[in-house]
Design a protein around this motif. Sequence first.
Motif, PDB file in Angstrom:
ATOM      1  N   PRO A   1       0.842  -1.214   0.000  1.00  0.00           N
ATOM      2  CA  PRO A   1       0.000   0.000   0.000  1.00  0.00           C
ATOM      3  C   PRO A   1       0.867   1.249   0.000  1.00  0.00           C
ATOM      4  CG  PRO A   1      -0.720  -1.574   1.678  1.00  0.00           C
ATOM      5  CD  PRO A   1       0.604  -2.063   1.173  1.00  0.00           C
ATOM      6  N   ILE A   2       0.609   2.136  -0.958  1.00  0.00           N
ATOM      7  CA  ILE A   2       1.415   3.345  -1.063  1.00  0.00           C
ATOM      8  C   ILE A   2       1.198   4.260   0.158  1.00  0.00           C
ATOM      9  CG2 ILE A   2      -0.316   4.631  -2.362  1.00  0.00           C
ATOM     10  CD1 ILE A   2       1.957   5.906  -3.955  1.00  0.00           C
ATOM     11  N   GLY A   3      -0.017   4.162   0.757  1.00  0.00           N
ATOM     12  CA  GLY A   3      -0.288   4.964   1.954  1.00  0.00           C
ATOM     13  C   GLY A   3       0.642   4.605   3.100  1.00  0.00           C
ATOM     14  N   LEU A   4       0.886   3.306   3.289  1.00  0.00           N
ATOM     15  CA  LEU A   4       1.794   2.872   4.354  1.00  0.00           C
ATOM     16  C   LEU A   4       3.228   3.300   4.056  1.00  0.00           C
ATOM     17  CD1 LEU A   4       0.638  -0.717   5.408  1.00  0.00           C
ATOM     18  CD2 LEU A   4       0.449   1.425   6.681  1.00  0.00           C
ATOM     19  N   THR A   5       3.592   3.254   2.774  1.00  0.00           N
ATOM     20  CA  THR A   5       4.936   3.689   2.397  1.00  0.00           C
ATOM     21  C   THR A   5       5.138   5.162   2.733  1.00  0.00           C
ATOM     22  OG1 THR A   5       4.961   2.082   0.597  1.00  0.00           O
ATOM     23  CG2 THR A   5       6.550   3.888   0.486  1.00  0.00           C
ATOM     24  N   VAL A   6       4.148   5.983   2.376  1.00  0.00           N
ATOM     25  CA  VAL A   6       4.233   7.418   2.674  1.00  0.00           C
ATOM     26  C   VAL A   6       4.235   7.653   4.179  1.00  0.00           C
ATOM     27  CG1 VAL A   6       3.035   9.630   2.423  1.00  0.00           C
ATOM     28  CG2 VAL A   6       3.149   8.047   0.497  1.00  0.00           C
TER      29      VAL A   6
ATOM     30  N   LEU B   1       4.762  14.703  30.306  1.00  0.00           N
ATOM     31  CA  LEU B   1       3.725  15.201  29.401  1.00  0.00           C
ATOM     32  C   LEU B   1       4.351  15.842  28.163  1.00  0.00           C
ATOM     33  CD1 LEU B   1       0.792  15.748  28.743  1.00  0.00           C
ATOM     34  CD2 LEU B   1       0.913  17.831  30.146  1.00  0.00           C
ATOM     35  N   PHE B   2       5.479  16.513  28.334  1.00  0.00           N
ATOM     36  CA  PHE B   2       6.179  17.124  27.211  1.00  0.00           C
ATOM     37  C   PHE B   2       6.573  16.046  26.190  1.00  0.00           C
ATOM     38  CE2 PHE B   2       9.819  18.986  25.003  1.00  0.00           C
ATOM     39  CZ  PHE B   2       9.408  20.290  24.792  1.00  0.00           C
ATOM     40  N   ALA B   3       7.120  14.932  26.681  1.00  0.00           N
ATOM     41  CA  ALA B   3       7.532  13.844  25.783  1.00  0.00           C
ATOM     42  C   ALA B   3       6.323  13.210  25.096  1.00  0.00           C
ATOM     43  CB  ALA B   3       8.312  12.793  26.575  1.00  0.00           C
ATOM     44  N   VAL B   4       5.245  13.013  25.855  1.00  0.00           N
ATOM     45  CA  VAL B   4       4.042  12.415  25.263  1.00  0.00           C
ATOM     46  C   VAL B   4       3.456  13.335  24.194  1.00  0.00           C
ATOM     47  CG1 VAL B   4       1.664  11.707  25.754  1.00  0.00           C
ATOM     48  CG2 VAL B   4       3.505  11.035  27.301  1.00  0.00           C
ATOM     49  N   THR B   5       3.484  14.638  24.452  1.00  0.00           N
ATOM     50  CA  THR B   5       2.964  15.596  23.468  1.00  0.00           C
ATOM     51  C   THR B   5       3.807  15.591  22.199  1.00  0.00           C
ATOM     52  OG1 THR B   5       2.178  16.994  25.273  1.00  0.00           O
ATOM     53  CG2 THR B   5       2.302  17.992  23.103  1.00  0.00           C
ATOM     54  N   LEU B   6       5.120  15.520  22.348  1.00  0.00           N
ATOM     55  CA  LEU B   6       5.989  15.437  21.171  1.00  0.00           C
ATOM     56  C   LEU B   6       5.670  14.192  20.349  1.00  0.00           C
ATOM     57  CD1 LEU B   6       9.526  16.518  22.450  1.00  0.00           C
ATOM     58  CD2 LEU B   6       8.015  17.787  20.917  1.00  0.00           C
ATOM     59  N   LEU B   7       5.440  13.064  21.037  1.00  0.00           N
ATOM     60  CA  LEU B   7       5.105  11.825  20.337  1.00  0.00           C
ATOM     61  C   LEU B   7       3.774  11.959  19.598  1.00  0.00           C
ATOM     62  CD1 LEU B   7       5.652   8.860  19.696  1.00  0.00           C
ATOM     63  CD2 LEU B   7       4.565   8.260  21.877  1.00  0.00           C
ATOM     64  N   ALA B   8       2.780  12.548  20.278  1.00  0.00           N
ATOM     65  CA  ALA B   8       1.467  12.742  19.644  1.00  0.00           C
ATOM     66  C   ALA B   8       1.592  13.663  18.432  1.00  0.00           C
ATOM     67  CB  ALA B   8       0.482  13.314  20.658  1.00  0.00           C
ATOM     68  N   MET B   9       2.399  14.718  18.563  1.00  0.00           N
ATOM     69  CA  MET B   9       2.587  15.648  17.443  1.00  0.00           C
ATOM     70  C   MET B   9       3.260  14.947  16.270  1.00  0.00           C
ATOM     71  SD  MET B   9       4.441  19.400  17.412  1.00  0.00           S
ATOM     72  CE  MET B   9       6.137  18.784  17.423  1.00  0.00           C
ATOM     73  N   ALA B  10       4.224  14.076  16.575  1.00  0.00           N
ATOM     74  CA  ALA B  10       4.914  13.348  15.505  1.00  0.00           C
ATOM     75  C   ALA B  10       3.951  12.420  14.767  1.00  0.00           C
ATOM     76  CB  ALA B  10       6.079  12.554  16.088  1.00  0.00           C
ATOM     77  N   LEU B  11       3.085  11.722  15.506  1.00  0.00           N
ATOM     78  CA  LEU B  11       2.113  10.832  14.877  1.00  0.00           C
ATOM     79  C   LEU B  11       1.143  11.624  13.998  1.00  0.00           C
ATOM     80  CD1 LEU B  11       1.336   8.449  17.896  1.00  0.00           C
ATOM     81  CD2 LEU B  11       2.661   7.909  15.836  1.00  0.00           C
ATOM     82  N   ALA B  12       0.660  12.761  14.520  1.00  0.00           N
ATOM     83  CA  ALA B  12      -0.270  13.585  13.748  1.00  0.00           C
ATOM     84  C   ALA B  12       0.404  14.149  12.504  1.00  0.00           C
ATOM     85  CB  ALA B  12      -0.798  14.715  14.622  1.00  0.00           C
ATOM     86  N   MET B  13       1.674  14.504  12.640  1.00  0.00           N
ATOM     87  CA  MET B  13       2.408  15.055  11.498  1.00  0.00           C
ATOM     88  C   MET B  13       2.561  13.996  10.409  1.00  0.00           C
ATOM     89  SD  MET B  13       3.824  18.022  10.743  1.00  0.00           S
ATOM     90  CE  MET B  13       4.351  18.789  12.281  1.00  0.00           C
ATOM     91  N   ALA B  14       2.889  12.769  10.805  1.00  0.00           N
ATOM     92  CA  ALA B  14       3.051  11.690   9.825  1.00  0.00           C
ATOM     93  C   ALA B  14       1.726  11.403   9.118  1.00  0.00           C
ATOM     94  CB  ALA B  14       3.575  10.433  10.520  1.00  0.00           C
ATOM     95  N   GLY B  15       0.614  11.445   9.866  1.00  0.00           N
ATOM     96  CA  GLY B  15      -0.691  11.225   9.255  1.00  0.00           C
ATOM     97  C   GLY B  15      -1.049  12.325   8.271  1.00  0.00           C
ATOM     98  N   THR B  16      -0.728  13.566   8.629  1.00  0.00           N
ATOM     99  CA  THR B  16      -1.026  14.694   7.745  1.00  0.00           C
ATOM    100  C   THR B  16      -0.207  14.627   6.469  1.00  0.00           C
ATOM    101  OG1 THR B  16      -1.483  16.039   9.697  1.00  0.00           O
ATOM    102  CG2 THR B  16      -1.135  17.216   7.644  1.00  0.00           C
TER     103      THR B  16
ATOM    104  N   ALA C   1      -5.413  11.740  13.091  1.00  0.00           N
ATOM    105  CA  ALA C   1      -6.076  10.550  12.547  1.00  0.00           C
ATOM    106  C   ALA C   1      -7.044  10.926  11.434  1.00  0.00           C
ATOM    107  CB  ALA C   1      -6.824   9.819  13.665  1.00  0.00           C
ATOM    108  N   VAL C   2      -7.743  12.047  11.605  1.00  0.00           N
ATOM    109  CA  VAL C   2      -8.645  12.514  10.542  1.00  0.00           C
ATOM    110  C   VAL C   2      -7.849  12.823   9.273  1.00  0.00           C
ATOM    111  CG1 VAL C   2     -10.165  14.414   9.845  1.00  0.00           C
ATOM    112  CG2 VAL C   2     -10.421  13.382  12.106  1.00  0.00           C
ATOM    113  N   GLY C   3      -6.696  13.472   9.468  1.00  0.00           N
ATOM    114  CA  GLY C   3      -5.849  13.768   8.311  1.00  0.00           C
ATOM    115  C   GLY C   3      -5.373  12.503   7.624  1.00  0.00           C
ATOM    116  N   PHE C   4      -4.986  11.490   8.415  1.00  0.00           N
ATOM    117  CA  PHE C   4      -4.515  10.231   7.838  1.00  0.00           C
ATOM    118  C   PHE C   4      -5.641   9.530   7.082  1.00  0.00           C
ATOM    119  CE2 PHE C   4      -3.822   5.588   8.350  1.00  0.00           C
ATOM    120  CZ  PHE C   4      -2.712   5.473   7.521  1.00  0.00           C
ATOM    121  N   ALA C   5      -6.838   9.484   7.710  1.00  0.00           N
ATOM    122  CA  ALA C   5      -7.976   8.825   7.057  1.00  0.00           C
ATOM    123  C   ALA C   5      -8.364   9.547   5.771  1.00  0.00           C
ATOM    124  CB  ALA C   5      -9.163   8.776   8.025  1.00  0.00           C
ATOM    125  N   ALA C   6      -8.402  10.878   5.841  1.00  0.00           N
ATOM    126  CA  ALA C   6      -8.729  11.653   4.636  1.00  0.00           C
ATOM    127  C   ALA C   6      -7.666  11.446   3.563  1.00  0.00           C
ATOM    128  CB  ALA C   6      -8.847  13.137   4.993  1.00  0.00           C
TER     129      ALA C   6
END
Length: 255
Positions: free
Chosen positions: A90-95, A132-147, A229-234
């Motif tokens: 799947p090209i989506g997983l590659t990206v 919390l700072f580390a968890v927020t960085l991780l969440a931001m990284a996941l959201a960035m990859a999805g976007t 997640a919305v960005g990734f799904a879209a």
Amino acid sequence: MVVLAASVRQQLLMFRRNPEQLMALVNAPLLTLAFLAIMRHAERPDLEAYAILGPAVITVWSMALLVSGELIDGERANGTLDAMIAAPAPIGLTVLGRGATVTAVSMLSLLESVLVARVAFGVGIGIEHPLLFAVTLLAMALAMAGTAVVMAAVFVLHRSARIFQNSLSYPFYLLGGAVIPPEFLPHWLQPVTKVIFLSWATDLLRDCLRPEAVENVALRLGMVLLLGAVGFAAGILLLNSVLRRVRRTGEVSLA
């Protein structure tokens, strides 16, 4: 997992062969120097931590834009985009895998900013809520990859991704609150920032620097992950739609 691991390995090889993709990591220390100089001149030591955090956020976003654009343009220029689309993986997983790798590497900009601030200005960054700072960085990284998947879907249909890169950079720096908190923006513009995951993430990161208890942690972290997640799904839906179209018309390399 095999596809994700392969895409991570591929992106690391791309970094080694094309080190110019890491240029944003060179800019981050320079931005830190400029922002800190402005805060010093304005006699606002209370904002110096923001001047250190801001360049890191800018670097993370700019590198996500870079990899999304260059990924498609690079494959197209090499004549491998058709094979990439036709491959069973799947090209989506590659990206997603390549975007996550770039985001992880771009996080080094925070260490750069902290080091430059310490050496050049003798300024440190106090993190009052490190977990919390580390968890927020991780969440931001996941959201960035999805976007990044959304941007990749758009870039498939356009020969020049740089137009989108240049257009999306500065508006998101502003609306994402990279340096200026959204509450300082005009009132009519503030609601727009609520639909951008970056504004939730940067606001939460700034709160982690203060000694006061951070409020509404679950809601704010949830919004970062939800918008990502919305960005990734879209992006997956848009990418599949685009791929069906270019396969039908056969205009992948000519679009």
